[in-house]
Scaffold this motif. Structure first.
Motif, PDB file in Angstrom:
ATOM      1  N   ARG A  48       0.828  -1.211   0.000  1.00 37.84           N
ATOM      2  CA  ARG A  48       0.000   0.000   0.000  1.00 37.84           C
ATOM      3  C   ARG A  48       0.857   1.254   0.000  1.00 37.84           C
ATOM      4  O   ARG A  48       0.503   2.268  -0.613  1.00 37.84           O
ATOM      5  CB  ARG A  48      -0.921  -0.010   1.224  1.00 37.84           C
ATOM      6  N   GLU A  49       1.989   1.211   0.688  1.00 38.42           N
ATOM      7  CA  GLU A  49       2.845   2.392   0.790  1.00 38.42           C
ATOM      8  C   GLU A  49       3.420   2.777  -0.570  1.00 38.42           C
ATOM      9  O   GLU A  49       3.465   3.957  -0.929  1.00 38.42           O
ATOM     10  CB  GLU A  49       3.979   2.136   1.787  1.00 38.42           C
ATOM     11  N   GLU A  50       3.852   1.793  -1.326  1.00 42.52           N
ATOM     12  CA  GLU A  50       4.429   2.073  -2.643  1.00 42.52           C
ATOM     13  C   GLU A  50       3.396   2.014  -3.758  1.00 42.52           C
ATOM     14  O   GLU A  50       3.709   2.284  -4.923  1.00 42.52           O
ATOM     15  CB  GLU A  50       5.558   1.079  -2.936  1.00 42.52           C
ATOM     16  N   GLN A  51       2.164   1.637  -3.394  1.00 40.25           N
ATOM     17  CA  GLN A  51       1.053   1.509  -4.345  1.00 40.25           C
ATOM     18  C   GLN A  51       1.403   0.551  -5.487  1.00 40.25           C
ATOM     19  O   GLN A  51       1.212   0.848  -6.667  1.00 40.25           O
ATOM     20  CB  GLN A  51       0.652   2.877  -4.908  1.00 40.25           C
ATOM     21  N   VAL A 154      -1.013   1.747  -8.263  1.00 35.45           N
ATOM     22  CA  VAL A 154      -2.335   1.180  -8.054  1.00 35.45           C
ATOM     23  C   VAL A 154      -3.026   1.963  -6.936  1.00 35.45           C
ATOM     24  O   VAL A 154      -2.396   2.312  -5.928  1.00 35.45           O
ATOM     25  CB  VAL A 154      -2.221  -0.306  -7.659  1.00 35.45           C
ATOM     26  N   ASP A 155      -4.306   2.255  -7.098  1.00 33.63           N
ATOM     27  CA  ASP A 155      -5.036   2.984  -6.066  1.00 33.63           C
ATOM     28  C   ASP A 155      -4.940   2.258  -4.724  1.00 33.63           C
ATOM     29  O   ASP A 155      -5.072   1.027  -4.661  1.00 33.63           O
ATOM     30  CB  ASP A 155      -6.514   3.121  -6.441  1.00 33.63           C
ATOM     31  N   LYS A 156      -4.726   3.024  -3.668  1.00 35.13           N
ATOM     32  CA  LYS A 156      -4.614   2.418  -2.345  1.00 35.13           C
ATOM     33  C   LYS A 156      -5.900   1.704  -1.948  1.00 35.13           C
ATOM     34  O   LYS A 156      -5.872   0.703  -1.229  1.00 35.13           O
ATOM     35  CB  LYS A 156      -4.258   3.483  -1.311  1.00 35.13           C
ATOM     36  N   GLU A 157      -7.034   2.220  -2.428  1.00 33.61           N
ATOM     37  CA  GLU A 157      -8.311   1.577  -2.108  1.00 33.61           C
ATOM     38  C   GLU A 157      -8.375   0.166  -2.685  1.00 33.61           C
ATOM     39  O   GLU A 157      -8.926  -0.747  -2.066  1.00 33.61           O
ATOM     40  CB  GLU A 157      -9.479   2.408  -2.652  1.00 33.61           C
ATOM     41  N   ILE A 158      -7.798  -0.031  -3.855  1.00 36.14           N
ATOM     42  CA  ILE A 158      -7.783  -1.362  -4.477  1.00 36.14           C
ATOM     43  C   ILE A 158      -6.912  -2.307  -3.662  1.00 36.14           C
ATOM     44  O   ILE A 158      -7.282  -3.463  -3.413  1.00 36.14           O
ATOM     45  CB  ILE A 158      -7.275  -1.269  -5.931  1.00 36.14           C
ATOM     46  N   ILE A 159      -5.755  -1.813  -3.232  1.00 36.03           N
ATOM     47  CA  ILE A 159      -4.864  -2.664  -2.429  1.00 36.03           C
ATOM     48  C   ILE A 159      -5.504  -2.987  -1.085  1.00 36.03           C
ATOM     49  O   ILE A 159      -5.403  -4.119  -0.592  1.00 36.03           O
ATOM     50  CB  ILE A 159      -3.499  -1.981  -2.252  1.00 36.03           C
ATOM     51  N   ILE A 189       2.254 -21.065  -2.910  1.00 38.60           N
ATOM     52  CA  ILE A 189       1.856 -19.675  -3.146  1.00 38.60           C
ATOM     53  C   ILE A 189       1.876 -18.933  -1.813  1.00 38.60           C
ATOM     54  O   ILE A 189       1.182 -19.312  -0.867  1.00 38.60           O
ATOM     55  CB  ILE A 189       0.458 -19.588  -3.774  1.00 38.60           C
ATOM     56  N   MET A 190       2.673 -17.871  -1.733  1.00 35.34           N
ATOM     57  CA  MET A 190       2.777 -17.059  -0.527  1.00 35.34           C
ATOM     58  C   MET A 190       2.253 -15.655  -0.790  1.00 35.34           C
ATOM     59  O   MET A 190       2.539 -15.068  -1.842  1.00 35.34           O
ATOM     60  CB  MET A 190       4.232 -16.989  -0.057  1.00 35.34           C
ATOM     61  N   LEU A 191       1.502 -15.128   0.154  1.00 30.92           N
ATOM     62  CA  LEU A 191       0.971 -13.772   0.059  1.00 30.92           C
ATOM     63  C   LEU A 191       1.697 -12.871   1.044  1.00 30.92           C
ATOM     64  O   LEU A 191       1.754 -13.172   2.243  1.00 30.92           O
ATOM     65  CB  LEU A 191      -0.531 -13.761   0.352  1.00 30.92           C
ATOM     66  N   HIS A 192       2.251 -11.768   0.551  1.00 32.79           N
ATOM     67  CA  HIS A 192       2.972 -10.795   1.371  1.00 32.79           C
ATOM     68  C   HIS A 192       2.192  -9.479   1.342  1.00 32.79           C
ATOM     69  O   HIS A 192       2.157  -8.799   0.324  1.00 32.79           O
ATOM     70  CB  HIS A 192       4.380 -10.572   0.829  1.00 32.79           C
ATOM     71  N   ILE A 193       1.571  -9.141   2.445  1.00 28.17           N
ATOM     72  CA  ILE A 193       0.891  -7.855   2.587  1.00 28.17           C
ATOM     73  C   ILE A 193       1.774  -6.954   3.426  1.00 28.17           C
ATOM     74  O   ILE A 193       2.197  -7.341   4.520  1.00 28.17           O
ATOM     75  CB  ILE A 193      -0.493  -8.019   3.244  1.00 28.17           C
TER      76      ILE A 193
END
Length: 319
Positions: A48-51, A154-159, A189-193
């Motif tokens: 989100r920080e880097e969008q 990418v819009d922060k709202e989408i993230i 599959i790994m997800l990194h938020i």
């Protein structure tokens, strides 16, 4: 550096816009591309920080010829003749380059960083506004093959939406690993938020007891549907039923003789001859029916009550 124009017809754009109705579908398309590349590991990054949104895999990079074909992203050379599976024997999921085009639903600019067998690192920049593909070789090399697709601004709202509990839960149900586990060679599959611990998306579970557990699959080679309803304690047919005649009268006969269902409600599709569906691929699915008092909690934990998969990936309407 070479610059080429996109060749996108209005019909292609309309098809993409009509198919990709959710940000998660864009992510799932990129995942499919990585699975088709026979990846062993796939990493998804939401920052989100880097969008930015990124999907990276550790196997086949693009060849130079494939990079050149990126100027025609509405087509795909993956499925040709007998080329129907990846190195692990999984059926290829893409055929029209949808994954590449779909990124423009979330961003105006995307970048592909890839290292093919020659270990040179290529950068490909795709711009939506002017419809160009810029491709060039960097002065860097890699000791392994990889491909990373990076969506920028990418819009922060989408993230935020993709990072929400409900969307992450859907992502866990993206493939049949949910109930097949190690029977199909899915990559890890790994997800990194950003700001959270990485989490494994390969989600499987032993479903709690339910009223009815329905399994079904269609086999294109034999043009038959195999249907099996398991219900502990219920006095119904629990044997596998094979449908090879899809005329409404025949279907009603099976429902009456096997399950005691007397009344049916025909739909528009019942008026079509089965020959109209000869292009339908193999598919499979599952319907979970719980006690009414338990259904809400179970569906929240385990996902939708209907899961339909083609080539082991969920259909969009059932994701």
């Amino acid at each position: 550096m070479a610059e080429q124009q996109f060749v996108m017809s209005s019909s292609q754009i309309a098809e993409i816009m009509g198919t990709v109705g959710s940000p998660l579908i864009v992510v799932s398309e990129l995942l499919k591309n990585a699975v088709d590349a026979s990846a062993e590991n796939i990493d998804i990054y939401y920052n989100r920080e880097e969008q930015t949104i990124a999907v990276e895999n550790d196997h086949k990079g693009f060849t130079f010829e494939e990079i050149e074909k990126l100027s025609h992203p509405g087509t795909s050379a993956k499925k040709q003749a007998t080329n129907l599976t990846n190195e692990n024997g999984m059926f290829l999921t893409g055929s029209k380059g949808l994954g590449l085009l779909s990124v423009f639903l979330l961003c105006e600019c995307a970048e592909i960083i890839t290292a093919p067998k020659d270990k040179k690192i290529y950068r490909i920049i795709l711009e939506k506004s002017n419809g160009t593909v810029e491709q060039f070789v960097t002065d860097q090399t890699s000791d392994k093959e990889f491909t990373k697709v990076l969506l920028k601004n990418v819009d922060k709202e989408i993230i935020d939406f993709l990072s929400s509990e409900s969307e992450v839960r859907k992502l866990r149900h993206i493939c049949t690993y949910l109930y097949k586990k190690d029977l199909v060679p899915f990559p890890t599959i790994m997800l990194h938020i950003f700001g959270q611990s990485a989490q494994k998306i390969n989600f499987s579970c032993d479903f709690p007891s339910m009223l009815y557990d329905v399994h079904f699959n269609y086999r294109k080679e034999t043009q038959t549907v195999h249907f099996n309803c398991v219900s502990p304690g219920k006095n119904i047919c629990q044997d596998e039923v094979v449908f090879d005649d899809f005329q409404l009268q025949k279907l009603q006969e099976v429902m009456l003789t096997k399950y005691g269902i007397k009344d049916t409600i025909p739909t528009r599709s019942n008026e079509l001859a089965f020959s109209d569906y000869t292009a339908v691929p193999d598919f499979e699915g599952r319907i979970l029916v719980y006690e009414k008092s338990l259904a809400g909690a179970q569906l929240k934990a385990y996902g939708a009550g209907v899961n339909i998969y083609v080539n082991d990936f969920a259909l969009y309407n059932y994701l």
